[in-house]
Each structure stands twice: as structure tokens, then as C-alpha cells.
Design an enzyme around this catalytic site. Structure first.
Site, short mmCIF file in Angstrom:
data_model
loop_
_atom_site.label_atom_id
_atom_site.label_comp_id
_atom_site.label_asym_id
_atom_site.label_seq_id
_atom_site.Cartn_x
_atom_site.Cartn_y
_atom_site.Cartn_z
N LYS A 1 14.30 15.69 10.41
CA LYS A 1 13.87 14.65 10.95
C LYS A 1 13.57 13.92 9.83
CE LYS A 1 10.06 13.25 13.94
NZ LYS A 1 8.87 14.03 14.88
N VAL A 2 13.90 12.51 9.93
CA VAL A 2 13.40 11.58 8.96
C VAL A 2 12.18 11.41 8.72
CG1 VAL A 2 13.67 9.46 8.12
CG2 VAL A 2 15.54 10.24 9.32
N SER A 3 11.63 11.86 7.40
CA SER A 3 10.14 11.71 6.95
C SER A 3 10.12 11.03 5.61
CB SER A 3 9.56 13.07 6.96
OG SER A 3 8.46 12.90 6.42
N VAL A 4 9.19 9.87 5.68
CA VAL A 4 8.97 9.12 4.44
C VAL A 4 8.23 9.98 3.72
CG1 VAL A 4 7.77 7.23 3.64
CG2 VAL A 4 8.96 6.83 5.85
N ARG B 1 -4.42 10.94 4.63
CA ARG B 1 -3.26 11.89 4.99
C ARG B 1 -2.27 11.86 3.47
NH1 ARG B 1 -0.17 14.69 8.44
NH2 ARG B 1 1.82 14.52 7.87
N ARG C 1 1.27 14.63 13.54
CA ARG C 1 1.63 14.55 12.05
C ARG C 1 1.27 15.96 11.46
NH1 ARG C 1 -0.71 9.20 9.74
NH2 ARG C 1 1.17 8.96 8.59
N VAL D 1 2.99 18.99 8.96
CA VAL D 1 3.55 19.08 7.40
C VAL D 1 4.48 20.22 7.19
CG1 VAL D 1 1.37 18.07 6.45
CG2 VAL D 1 1.75 20.62 6.83
N ASP D 2 5.19 20.48 8.49
CA ASP D 2 6.39 21.59 8.50
C ASP D 2 7.45 21.31 7.44
OD1 ASP D 2 6.58 19.65 10.37
OD2 ASP D 2 8.11 20.56 11.35
N LEU D 3 7.98 19.93 7.53
CA LEU D 3 8.97 19.37 6.67
C LEU D 3 8.72 19.57 5.27
CD1 LEU D 3 10.02 16.26 8.68
CD2 LEU D 3 10.99 18.52 9.07
N LYS E 1 0.87 -1.17 -0.02
CA LYS E 1 0.07 -0.09 -0.01
C LYS E 1 0.89 1.34 -0.11
CE LYS E 1 -1.73 1.70 4.01
NZ LYS E 1 -1.41 3.11 4.56
N ASN E 2 1.98 1.08 0.88
CA ASN E 2 2.54 2.49 1.08
C ASN E 2 3.76 2.79 -0.05
OD1 ASN E 2 1.29 2.99 3.32
ND2 ASN E 2 2.76 2.46 4.83
N ARG F 1 -8.49 -0.70 4.46
CA ARG F 1 -7.57 0.32 4.07
C ARG F 1 -6.23 -0.24 3.65
NH1 ARG F 1 -7.39 6.03 7.12
NH2 ARG F 1 -6.32 6.25 5.35
N ASP G 1 4.94 0.30 11.97
CA ASP G 1 3.91 -0.07 11.35
C ASP G 1 3.51 -1.44 11.95
OD1 ASP G 1 3.09 2.41 10.13
OD2 ASP G 1 3.55 1.65 8.07
N CYS H 1 -5.30 13.15 13.32
CA CYS H 1 -4.99 11.52 12.79
C CYS H 1 -4.98 10.75 14.31
CB CYS H 1 -3.60 11.76 12.19
SG CYS H 1 -3.00 10.09 11.95
C1 EPZ Z 1 4.51 7.01 6.21
O1 EPZ Z 1 3.63 7.95 6.90
C2 EPZ Z 1 3.41 5.77 6.19
N1 EPZ Z 1 2.26 6.10 5.31
C3 EPZ Z 1 2.97 5.46 7.59
O2 EPZ Z 1 2.16 4.20 7.49
C4 EPZ Z 1 4.25 4.92 8.55
O3 EPZ Z 1 4.00 4.61 9.75
C5 EPZ Z 1 5.29 6.21 8.46
O4 EPZ Z 1 5.72 6.55 6.82
C6 EPZ Z 1 6.40 6.05 9.14
O5 EPZ Z 1 7.20 4.70 8.63
C7 EPZ Z 1 2.46 5.95 4.09
O6 EPZ Z 1 3.59 5.47 3.57
C8 EPZ Z 1 1.11 6.45 3.36
P1 EPZ Z 1 6.51 10.48 8.25
P2 EPZ Z 1 4.30 9.62 6.86
O7 EPZ Z 1 6.34 11.38 7.72
O8 EPZ Z 1 5.06 9.62 5.61
C9 EPZ Z 1 6.96 13.58 11.61
C10 EPZ Z 1 0.09 3.01 7.75
O9 EPZ Z 1 -0.51 2.48 8.79
N2 EPZ Z 1 6.61 14.59 10.72
O10 EPZ Z 1 7.74 9.40 8.02
O11 EPZ Z 1 3.02 10.39 7.10
C11 EPZ Z 1 5.60 12.61 11.74
O12 EPZ Z 1 4.62 13.43 12.64
C12 EPZ Z 1 0.81 4.25 7.75
O13 EPZ Z 1 0.46 2.54 6.69
C13 EPZ Z 1 6.77 15.98 11.02
O14 EPZ Z 1 7.08 16.25 12.15
O15 EPZ Z 1 5.24 9.27 8.03
C14 EPZ Z 1 6.14 11.37 12.49
O16 EPZ Z 1 6.38 11.70 13.88
C15 EPZ Z 1 0.43 4.89 9.15
N3 EPZ Z 1 6.68 16.97 10.14
C16 EPZ Z 1 7.47 11.40 11.66
O17 EPZ Z 1 7.66 12.58 11.35
C17 EPZ Z 1 6.31 16.70 8.85
O18 EPZ Z 1 6.25 17.47 7.87
C18 EPZ Z 1 7.57 10.51 10.78
O19 EPZ Z 1 6.53 10.57 9.84
C19 EPZ Z 1 6.26 15.24 8.47
C20 EPZ Z 1 6.39 14.42 9.55
#
Ligand code: EPZ
Length: 430
Positions: free
Chosen positions: A172-175, A102, A131, A133-135, A22-23, A409, A317, A126
Site C-alpha cells: 500500500k502506498v505510504s509516505v 506520529r 494508522r 506501522v506494519d509497512l 511542514k511535511n 501544528r 490533507d 490518532c
Molecule cells: C503523511 O502521513 C502526512 N504526514 C499526512 O499529513 C498525510 O495525510 C499522509 O502522509 C497521506 O498523504 C506527514 O508527512 C508528517 P501514510 P503518513 O503512511 O506518512 C496506512 C497532516 O495533516 N499505513 O502515507 O503517516 C495509513 O494508516 C498529516 O499534515 C498502513 O496501513 O501517512 C493510511 O491509511 C496528517 N501501515 C495510509 O497507509 C503503515 O505501516 C497512508 O498513510 C503505514 C501506513
């Protein structure tokens, strides 16, 4: 509303085909907005989130045709879907659509790169954390986008000549932010270097697909990704990688119930850390010609401490599912969640099945109880819901899981895959 009824106690034996991730499918589908040519994706799972994104992309002007609906590929209903977005007819992603999922916020990257503007609703709250979106905003600003937030919408515009490549290091690492910046930078002027980028396999899958479309991306899978901007992208054909979270979930289910299952069409390298934790808990995991074999016969479950981390660490996850497994261990284990601040909603529900779990900040202490007893439960997110299903498989008696839409989902044909391995799982419509 549908519920899932489970009568626990059966061991799992047989073969479970693993679906496309899915992701990975979601960002790959969004990448189709970057080109006026056709992007064909194979092995797309049939899930509620995919259907929702099809609606969202249609709103932006994508013409989408699904081939081989219900076509059998091995044991799964993987689909091949063609996405053609000749013209972007609307650069706005409205609240009604973005608030439901999201990941739909991620259209901001391609829309901005291709059309020079995007108006995308903030995703809102959420269940698993705030969560923000600053990054995304900071990263797009680094590519010279002008961003204003107004009435719950992010209004982004690119300079007249398009986005401009730059060096940006994520604090910070963000996918999601890595996906978006990578997509946006493919059509920027000049070279972009992303530091502290996410290394998740889904990021690598997206980069490989973008490269097949003509992008020039290197370093995917490491924390520094370099993107040399190109003038335009073409179509491509790409196969969605296997779902590592589905793989790990079923591996944990077998570790909980006992039995012998082959997980087909997947790859151990996608989830080394999680498989190692399951092994330490007492299951045998081996690679065979037909897939990953997971066996637990007789041996009890041992307590194992884990900490969630970005890839290659233990995935957040799979945290809820691993907690389910640890409730049955002989001894005490600790699980620390470092990615999301509120991802312990399953704790209360596992307690209804007899688990003994206490929380202190971001760490859960799980005192293994050896056996669980079925009960009515519900969950607030996808992975928490499935942790209750696998706990129900191992519990004595009946477990009824409500709010099944969460499972739909992200888990394709869950009941069918488990039933074929001897589980007693059925969907009950009220
Ligand atoms: C992806 O979400 C996945 N979703 C999530 O899977 C998964 O849990 C997550 O990555 C972590 O591996 C999809 O791929 C669709 P992040 P994502 O940005 O990209 C913070 C599932 O159940 N952050 O890596 O939204 C955030 O709050 C879902 O399938 C900021 O602070 O996650 C979190 O603490 C749930 N600012 C951390 O970073 C930002 O602008 C990592 O989130 C963006 C993120």
C-alpha cells in the site's frame, strides 16, 4: 486555551506568502541523524510540530542552532536551522515524545541505519484513523533488520555488518514508510529497490537532500526508487520546498470568500489536481511572475466530485477544506476519502455552520447551501480545524474555533496572513 475568532463576509485581497512545507521539513530534519556532519535546512516553517521534533532530535544527541530567528525573507519568518549529530547519545524514542507526534516514529530509519539499533515507541492512536506501522516493520525486515515488539516499543536491530539492501514492494502506498525505508537504505550494504513507493513531492525533496548529503538515490517522484547504499553521508545545505497544503488551503479560502490573492513562493506543479478541482468549482487560477493568482469575482461555486488518492491524486490533507468549499456550491457534490478511514470529523462541525452533509461509508454527500452562518466550532485535527477557519471566513457573522493548538501544528502565522488580505480573524486568549 486560545481560540480563533472570525467575523465572516470579507473578500480576500492581497498577497499571502507560502511557508516551507511542514511535511517536508519533518523528514528532512530526521535525516540529520544519518550523519555526524552539519545539515543546514533553509525555509523551515515556525510550527509547533517543528519545535517538538527539535526536542526529539535533541534527545538523540543532535545539536541544533536556529539562525535568523524572526528574520524576514519576503513576508515570511522562514528560518535556517543547523542540525549536527556528532554522536547518537540515545537510540530510544520514548512514548512521551512519539505519542505527541506520529512522524517522530520515523527516527527508527536513521537510528537503525547508523547505530545498528533503535527502540522506538509505537505511535498509538490518532484522530484521523488507526494508522498502523506494519509497512515500516515489513520494509525494515526486508533490509534484514530483526524486529521485536515489546511493551509498546519496536525494538529493531541490524545484522553485525549493517542493514542489507533488498527489493521491497509496499503493499500500500505510504509516505512515512517510503521516507523511512529510503533513509535506512542510504547506509545499507548493496542496492535497495522500493516498489509502489510514494511519489509525493515531500519524498522527492527528501531524496534530493539525501543525494546532496552523498546518497545515491534515483527514481524519486516515480513509484520505483533505487537506493545504492554508501558508507557514510556528509552534511549539506537544503531549502525546504513550499507547502502545497497551505497553498491549496488559501486558494480554497479565496474561492469561498471571493477576491483576488497572489500566493507567493509556491509552485503550481505541486498541486495540479487540487488546483484543477478549485478551477472547476469556479475560481480562476493563473501563474504570474510573483506566484499563483487566485480570483473569484461574482461567479457562484459549482459542485465538483473528488476522490482522495496518493500523489498525484487529490490530497487527503485538502479534503476537509474542499468540503468546506463545496458546502457553498449551487448543487450536490460527493467527496470520497480513500487514505484514512476516519477523516470526516469536520462534518459535524461544518453542519454547525449550516452545511448539509450526509455520510455513507467513505463518501460524503454535500448538498450546497449557498451560505453559511457563524457558530462556535472545534476540531480534532489540523486540516479539519483549518477547514472550519476558511468556512468561517465565508460565513455570515461570528465563528469561534477552539482547540487552536491543532492549527499551530501546521499553519504558520495564519491570522496574520489572512488579516493582511482583509479578513477579520483574531486569536483570543482566555
Ligand atoms: C503523511 O502521513 C502526512 N504526514 C499526512 O499529513 C498525510 O495525510 C499522509 O502522509 C497521506 O498523504 C506527514 O508527512 C508528517 P501514510 P503518513 O503512511 O506518512 C496506512 C497532516 O495533516 N499505513 O502515507 O503517516 C495509513 O494508516 C498529516 O499534515 C498502513 O496501513 O501517512 C493510511 O491509511 C496528517 N501501515 C495510509 O497507509 C503503515 O505501516 C497512508 O498513510 C503505514 C501506513
Amino acid at each position: 486555551m486560545d481560540r480563533i475568532r472570525i467575523v465572516g463576509g470579507n473578500k480576500l485581497n492581497g498577497v499571502i506568502p507560502i511557508s516551507g512545507a511542514k511535511n517536508a521539513a519533518l523528514p528532512l530534519m530526521i535525516a540529520s541523524l544519518l550523519t555526524d556532519d552539519t545539515l543546514t535546512l533553509e525555509n523551515v516553517p515556525h510550527l509547533a510540530d517543528v519545535e517538538q521534533l527539535i526536542r526529539i532530535l535533541g534527545n538523540h544527541g543532535a545539536d541544533i542552532s536556529v539562525n535568523g530567528r524572526r528574520e524576514r525573507q519576503g513576508e515570511s519568518y522562514a528560518r535556517t536551522i543547523h542540525f549536527t549529530c556528532r554522536n547518537i547519545v540515545d537510540t530510544t524514542a520514548p512514548y512521551e515524545l512519539v505519542s505527541k507526534m506520529r512522524a517522530s516514529f520515523w527516527v527508527i530509519g536513521p537510528l537503525l541505519a547508523r547505530e545498528g539499533k533503535a527502540r522506538v515507541s509505537l505511535p498509538g492512536g490518532c484522530a484521523i484513523g488507526t494508522r498502523p506501522v506494519d509497512l515500516f516493520i515489513e520494509g525494515l525486515q526486508a533490509l534484514s533488520a530483526n524486529i521485536e515488539i515489546d511493551s509498546g516499543y519496536v525494538n529493531a536491530t541490524a545484522p553485525a555488518g549493517g542493514l542489507i539492501g533488498a527489493r521491497y514492494t509496499f503493499p500500500k502506498v505510504s509516505v512515512g514508510a517510503t521516507h523511512v525505508l529510503m533513509m535506512a537504505a542510504t547506509l545499507a550494504n548493496g542496492t535497495t529497490v522500493l516498489g509502489n513507493a510514494a511519489r509525493e513531492p515531500e519524498v522527492v525533496d527528501l531524496a534530493n537532500c539525501l543525494n546532496a548529503m552523498g546518497a545515491k538515490i534515483t527514481g524519486q517522484g516515480t513509484s520505483t526508487i533505487t537506493i545504492e547504499g554508501v558508507r557514510s553521508l556528509s552534511g549539506a545545505r537544503h531549502r525546504v520546498l513550499p507547502d502545497r497544503i497551505e497553498t491549496g488551503t488559501y486558494a480554497m479560502a479565496v474561492a469561498m470568500t471571493g477576491g483576488d490573492v497572489i500566493l507567493e513562493d509556491t509552485d503550481m506543479a505541486l498541486l495540479d489536481t487540487a488546483l484543477e478541482a478549485i478551477r472547476r468549482a469556479g475560481a480562476e487560477i493563473t501563474e504570474t511572475n510573483s506566484g499563483i493568482r487566485v480570483v473569484r469575482n461574482g461567479a457562484g461555486i459549482k459542485p465538483v466530485d473528488i476522490v482522495t488518492d496518493p500523489f498525484p491524486g487529490f490530497p487527503t490533507d485538502l479534503q476537509a477544506q474542499f468540503m468546506g468549499l463545496m458546502t457553498m456550491a449551487k448543487g450536490t457534490s460527493h467527496i470520497t476519502e480513500t487514505i484514512f478511514e476516519n477523516r470526516f470529523m469536520h462534518v459535524q462541525e461544518l453542519a454547525r455552520l449550516g452545511a448539509k452533509i450526509s455520510l455513507s461509508g467513505q463518501t460524503a454527500k454535500i448538498e450546497g447551501v449557498g451560505r453559511l452562518k457563524g457558530a462556535p466550532v472545534m476540531a480534532t485535527d489540523l486540516r479539519a480545524s483549518v477547514s472550519l477557519v476558511i468556512a468561517g471566513l465565508a460565513a455570515e457573522g461570528e465563528t469561534m474555533v477552539s482547540r487552536v493548538y491543532h492549527l499551530d501544528r501546521g499553519f504558520e502565522r495564519l491570522e496574520e496572513k489572512l488579516t493582511r488580505c482583509g479578513a477579520h480573524v483574531e486569536r483570543v486568549s482566555d
